[in-house]
Design a protein around this motif. Sequence first.
Motif, PDB file in Angstrom:
ATOM      1  N   TRP A  54      -1.466  -1.627  -1.662  1.00 38.60           N
ATOM      2  CA  TRP A  54      -1.827  -0.385  -2.355  1.00 38.60           C
ATOM      3  C   TRP A  54      -1.637   0.853  -1.484  1.00 38.60           C
ATOM      4  CZ3 TRP A  54      -3.645   0.198  -7.412  1.00 38.60           C
ATOM      5  CH2 TRP A  54      -3.856  -0.999  -8.106  1.00 38.60           C
ATOM      6  N   THR A  58       0.148   2.292  -6.677  1.00 37.64           N
ATOM      7  CA  THR A  58      -0.003   1.084  -7.482  1.00 37.64           C
ATOM      8  C   THR A  58       1.155   0.118  -7.265  1.00 37.64           C
ATOM      9  OG1 THR A  58      -1.064   2.464  -9.161  1.00 37.64           O
ATOM     10  CG2 THR A  58      -0.443   0.222  -9.809  1.00 37.64           C
ATOM     11  N   TYR A  62       1.259  -5.939  -9.523  1.00 33.93           N
ATOM     12  CA  TYR A  62      -0.009  -5.747 -10.233  1.00 33.93           C
ATOM     13  C   TYR A  62       0.220  -4.992 -11.533  1.00 33.93           C
ATOM     14  CZ  TYR A  62      -4.661  -4.128 -11.445  1.00 33.93           C
ATOM     15  OH  TYR A  62      -5.824  -3.871 -12.137  1.00 33.93           O
ATOM     16  N   ASP A 272      -4.316   3.845 -10.470  1.00 27.43           N
ATOM     17  CA  ASP A 272      -4.389   4.184  -9.058  1.00 27.43           C
ATOM     18  C   ASP A 272      -5.683   4.920  -8.735  1.00 27.43           C
ATOM     19  OD1 ASP A 272      -2.903   4.422  -6.411  1.00 27.43           O
ATOM     20  OD2 ASP A 272      -3.331   6.529  -6.819  1.00 27.43           O
ATOM     21  N   ARG A 275      -8.712   2.617  -8.920  1.00 26.19           N
ATOM     22  CA  ARG A 275      -8.781   1.775  -7.728  1.00 26.19           C
ATOM     23  C   ARG A 275      -9.365   2.551  -6.551  1.00 26.19           C
ATOM     24  NH1 ARG A 275      -6.569   0.228  -2.326  1.00 26.19           N
ATOM     25  NH2 ARG A 275      -6.904  -2.026  -2.287  1.00 26.19           N
ATOM     26  N   ASP A 276      -9.001   3.808  -6.402  1.00 32.38           N
ATOM     27  CA  ASP A 276      -9.475   4.616  -5.278  1.00 32.38           C
ATOM     28  C   ASP A 276     -10.944   4.997  -5.385  1.00 32.38           C
ATOM     29  OD1 ASP A 276      -7.113   4.721  -3.815  1.00 32.38           O
ATOM     30  OD2 ASP A 276      -6.355   6.450  -4.934  1.00 32.38           O
ATOM     31  N   LEU A 284      -9.427  -4.930  -6.801  1.00 31.15           N
ATOM     32  CA  LEU A 284      -8.583  -4.432  -7.880  1.00 31.15           C
ATOM     33  C   LEU A 284      -9.402  -3.592  -8.858  1.00 31.15           C
ATOM     34  CD1 LEU A 284      -6.580  -7.704  -8.600  1.00 31.15           C
ATOM     35  CD2 LEU A 284      -5.852  -5.748  -7.215  1.00 31.15           C
TER      36      LEU A 284
END
Length: 386
Positions: A54, A58, A62, A272, A275-276, A284
């Motif tokens: 990552w 992204t 995935y 993205d 996820r952050d 994930l």
Amino acid sequence: MRTERVRKGFYGSDMNTNTGIHPFRVDVPQAELDDLNDRVTRARWAAETPGQGWARGTPVDYLKELAAYWADGYDWRAWEAKLNAFPQFTTEIDGQRVHFLHVRSERPDALPLLLTHGWPGSVVEFLELIGPLSRDFHLVIPSLPGFGFSGPLTESGWNTRRIARAWAELMRRLGYGRYGAQGGDIGSGVTRELGVVDPEHVVALHVNGGTTYPSATEDDPTLTDRERARVRRMNEFMSEAGGYIAIQSTRPQTLAYGLSDSPVGQLAWIVDKFRDMTNLEKELPDEAVDRDVLLTNVTIYWLTNTAASSAAVYYEEAANWGEQEPSSVPLGIAQFTVQDVALRRDEEKANNVVRWRDYDKGGHFAALEAPDLLLTEIREFFADYR
């Protein structure tokens, strides 16, 4: 044109909005869902540098797996029905269409409560909280101007202050002379601004994540260990993942062409950020947030073609980052892990902070990641303001 087909299918005769309040139902034309499915299955995949995970955004593998489920396993109609299970309405405020859910409680002394989502979120964030919260509150849950079924925007200038004024007008139209408000992310900024623009009617405010960024440096000796971890996390985030703020604050329109033309591009952009900003212990994004909820959120952005108008709030806010006019309205703040980076010392400079809670569970999207804790927070905080 594609946009006009979507509008007609969603809104029908309600396109002629005015200051009245109009019943609304989500009804996406099947042709739009077929087009989405076709675009996802025909996606042109970007090449990537091997072995990066990552680190550069992204990952392809995935995203391919998630997109395959979006095309073949995800059921929009089921989520459309979940949305339509609650009363929805539209109205026009300050020239802008505003979509909202309005769920009244059976409790005689229920306090009206305004819930505001952020980016990249939507009203879907609150669906699981509506049932338990409506036992104690009359709920008003709007889509931010330019987001989802409140989009796209009709003009510029929709910053958090202007949105707060629109929310105050919405509550007036609904007949609520006193009310509370809660929000996260951009919703926390809008919620906080209600204390400035409508202090005569808003009795108390609650936010998750805070309304400021840390002003201290990591080597400040007055910081607690928890505060230092928050400053460190903020610095890491801005250096590794803050590019979206820069581009949405300066060139949201240029970015939007790719997101508006490619659903996989829109998916990658939003995934993205989830996820952050979700719990750092989750590898994930769909481990931190239910996969179908995540995809419902992305699907709303895609179907309403609001990539540009939802990013516009960053552009509008860019000139005033960090500036706050004092508010005396009681404010409660809940922090969910170090993904929420506000410091109490900063919050108290311009706010009347009366409650501060710090949790080791959840992340930036508390309504999705720690709904049980957020539910308790809201109930406990507003109990004194009925």
